[in-house]
Scaffold this active site. Sequence first.
Site, PDB file in Angstrom:
ATOM      1  N   CYS A  34      18.637   0.260 -52.142  1.00 30.97           N
ATOM      2  CA  CYS A  34      18.212   0.332 -53.545  1.00 30.97           C
ATOM      3  C   CYS A  34      18.488  -0.967 -54.276  1.00 30.97           C
ATOM      4  CB  CYS A  34      18.886   1.505 -54.267  1.00 30.97           C
ATOM      5  SG  CYS A  34      20.651   1.295 -54.520  1.00 30.97           S
ATOM      6  N   ASP A  36      21.183  -1.961 -55.504  1.00 30.36           N
ATOM      7  CA  ASP A  36      22.195  -1.839 -56.548  1.00 30.36           C
ATOM      8  C   ASP A  36      23.472  -2.559 -56.128  1.00 30.36           C
ATOM      9  OD1 ASP A  36      20.436  -0.444 -58.021  1.00 30.36           O
ATOM     10  OD2 ASP A  36      21.250   1.529 -57.592  1.00 30.36           O
ATOM     11  N   CYS A  61      22.220   2.291 -61.075  1.00 30.04           N
ATOM     12  CA  CYS A  61      21.634   3.406 -61.810  1.00 30.04           C
ATOM     13  C   CYS A  61      22.681   4.021 -62.750  1.00 30.04           C
ATOM     14  CB  CYS A  61      21.144   4.455 -60.825  1.00 30.04           C
ATOM     15  SG  CYS A  61      22.498   5.248 -59.966  1.00 30.04           S
ATOM     16  N   CYS A 105      25.915   7.168 -54.997  1.00 31.59           N
ATOM     17  CA  CYS A 105      26.184   6.150 -56.018  1.00 31.59           C
ATOM     18  C   CYS A 105      27.693   6.054 -56.267  1.00 31.59           C
ATOM     19  CB  CYS A 105      25.471   6.489 -57.317  1.00 31.59           C
ATOM     20  SG  CYS A 105      23.733   6.904 -57.093  1.00 31.59           S
TER      21      CYS A 105
HETATM   22 FE1  FES Z   1      21.601   3.125 -55.916  1.00 25.37          FE
HETATM   23 FE2  FES Z   1      22.559   4.905 -57.715  1.00 25.37          FE
HETATM   24  S1  FES Z   1      20.592   4.780 -56.887  1.00 25.37           S
HETATM   25  S2  FES Z   1      23.598   3.289 -56.765  1.00 25.37           S
END
Ligand code: FES
Length: 142
Positions: A34, A36, A61, A105
């Site tokens: 993702c 992140d 997120c 997450c």
């Molecule tokens: Fe990647 Fe929440 S969707 S950390």
Amino acid sequence: MLYSEKVMEHFRNPRNVGEMPDADGIGEVGNAKCGDIMRMYIKVDKKNQIITDAKFMTFGCGSAIATSSIATEMIIGQPISKALELSNKAVVEALGGLPTHKVHCSVLAEEAVKLAVKDYYDKNGIAYDEELFKKANLPCEH
Ligand code: FES
């Protein structure tokens, strides 16, 4: 409702956001899928090994924001060894739960805390068991 009141509250009003230029330990983790990223800073009182401050920055997120926010609250004032025991499960429980597809997450928050502790140990020549820092490496599902 998908998210608990507590999750929404920490998402809207995250605690301890920002950088810490004089941090004693920094942990950064990212999820390749993702994209992140989470960075956690800790300040440690070296006399008694207590975490006196923690801050985080994230490109993540809402669940990543809420979990790292509450994770900083859970480790500030704790002995560093206690921070190492912080599990993503404890973080999720403290938030009153997360939807199943968002639990990963919270793993970012746990890993970032652990890596900040590892960084502190490395910088201060403190011995530790490598097993403590094995990455969970769970996939990120958007
Ligand atoms: Fe990647 Fe929440 S969707 S950390």
